[in-house]
Design an enzyme around this catalytic site. Structure first.
Site, PDB file in Angstrom:
ATOM      1  N   HIS A   1       0.824  -1.211   0.000  1.00 15.85           N
ATOM      2  CA  HIS A   1       0.000   0.000   0.000  1.00 15.85           C
ATOM      3  C   HIS A   1       0.859   1.262   0.000  1.00 15.85           C
ATOM      4  CE1 HIS A   1      -2.730   2.855   2.349  1.00 15.85           C
ATOM      5  NE2 HIS A   1      -3.377   2.645   1.226  1.00 15.85           N
TER       6      HIS A   1
ATOM      7  N   GLU B   1       0.133  -0.745  -4.770  1.00 12.91           N
ATOM      8  CA  GLU B   1      -0.932   0.263  -4.909  1.00 12.91           C
ATOM      9  C   GLU B   1      -0.330   1.641  -4.698  1.00 12.91           C
ATOM     10  OE1 GLU B   1      -4.141   2.997  -3.175  1.00 12.91           O
ATOM     11  OE2 GLU B   1      -2.177   2.449  -2.383  1.00 12.91           O
TER      12      GLU B   1
HETATM   13  O1  G3P Z   1      -6.663   1.726  -2.558  1.00 11.91           O
HETATM   14  C1  G3P Z   1      -6.790   1.368  -1.236  1.00 11.91           C
HETATM   15  C2  G3P Z   1      -6.495   2.536  -0.327  1.00 11.91           C
HETATM   16  O2  G3P Z   1      -5.299   3.131  -0.770  1.00 11.91           O
HETATM   17  C3  G3P Z   1      -7.594   3.564  -0.297  1.00 11.91           C
HETATM   18  O3  G3P Z   1      -7.400   4.540   0.673  1.00 11.91           O
HETATM   19  O4  G3P Z   1      -6.740   6.752   1.481  1.00 11.91           O
HETATM   20  O5  G3P Z   1      -5.070   4.903   1.479  1.00 11.91           O
HETATM   21  O6  G3P Z   1      -5.773   5.947  -0.660  1.00 11.91           O
HETATM   22  P1  G3P Z   1      -6.186   5.574   0.740  1.00 11.91           P
HETATM   23 MG    MG Z   2      -4.721   4.685  -2.122  1.00 15.58          MG
END
Ligand code: G3P
Ligand code: MG
Length: 252
Positions: free
Chosen positions: A6, A33
């Site tokens: 992430h 991501e």
């Molecule tokens: O894509 C999953 C997650 O990244 C969504 O929330 O705020 O971390 O971009 P955020």
């Molecule tokens: Mg995100």
């Protein structure tokens, strides 16, 4: 269950920087991501917030800076002095890191607060030039953005992002239409999520940094988790897999 790093490996490196992406690119995980905004001079850049305040030594909105101006700021020191050389990466720079790997790439378009004019067209063109259309999933909290993606490039996978539970998630994703659902951990544990998984939709869950919910998420059948600690989660899941196989040997 698959793992996506992430914002890159953001638990151990400054989020959405080259250092975080290089680290994730060397891990045997499924994907990565990251979040995308548009600069004043129309460049796609990778950063989470609309403003640079939290993750750099500067202040202001991405939309008010050119890429060259943004490159003058330090995007690493807020995390640790070890990363003081980190700059904001352009989307092309991040895609280049993954050209030589096989990681799946989740590009989150941050159009829920600022509706960046032309961001979808620019992204689709760039993915085409990198020949990465079949290795990405585009997600967004703004589901009109996903409609735009599907209109321009029906072959590119899309995913609805949501913090809240839909009354009928199956009908909702079909209506957008999107190919997958990215949901918060709380929503993932609701019965409606199990239902949509049974209907055949991939469900990926953000952001899972603790191992406690893993067993339940595997039982439900979620496809993947987004985590800030991909190294730790990989070790944990791999160990679980080996232990289960070992126990199966004595099951008969
Ligand atoms: O894509 C999953 C997650 O990244 C969504 O929330 O705020 O971390 O971009 P955020
Ligand atoms: Mg995100």
């Amino acid at each position: 269950m698959k793992i996506y790093a992430h914002r890159g490996s953001s638990g151990t490196h400054p989020e959405n920087t080259r250092a975080a992406f290089k680290h994730a690119a060397n891990l045997p995980i499924f994907g990565v991501e990251f979040d995308v905004h548009l600069t004043k001079d129309g460049e796609l850049v990778v950063i989470h917030d609309e403003k640079i305040n939290r993750t750099s030594n500067g202040k202001g909105y991405i939309k008010d800076f050119t890429l060259a101006e943004l490159k003058t700021y330090d995007f690493g020191s807020w995390f640790s002095h070890k990363f003081k050389e980190e700059k904001i990466p352009s989307l092309s720079e991040v895609l280049n890191v993954y050209l030589t790997t096989e990681h799946h790439i989740n590009i989150e378009l941050k159009t829920d607060v600022i509706q960046y004019e032309g961001i979808v067209q620019k992204l689709v063109q760039l993915l085409h030039s990198f020949e990465l259309q079949s290795r990405v999933v585009i997600s967004s909290f703004n589901h009109d953005t996903l409609r735009e993606v599907k209109k321009l490039a029906p072959h590119i996978e899309t995913a609805t992002l949501s913090m809240k539970e839909f009354a009928d998630p199956f009908a909702y994703v079909q209506a957008i239409p999107a190919d997958a659902l990215h949901v918060s951990l709380k929503t993932a544990l609701r019965p409606s999520t199990e239902k949509v998984i049974r209907q055949g939709y991939p469900v990926r869950v953000f952001t899972v940094n603790k191992t406690k919910p893993i067993e339940r998420l595997q039982e439900i059948g979620v496809s993947a988790i987004f985590t800030d600690y991909p190294d730790k989660m990989y070790k944990y899941l791999n160990h679980r897999k080996i232990t289960r196989k070992f126990l199966q040997l004595f099951d008969h």
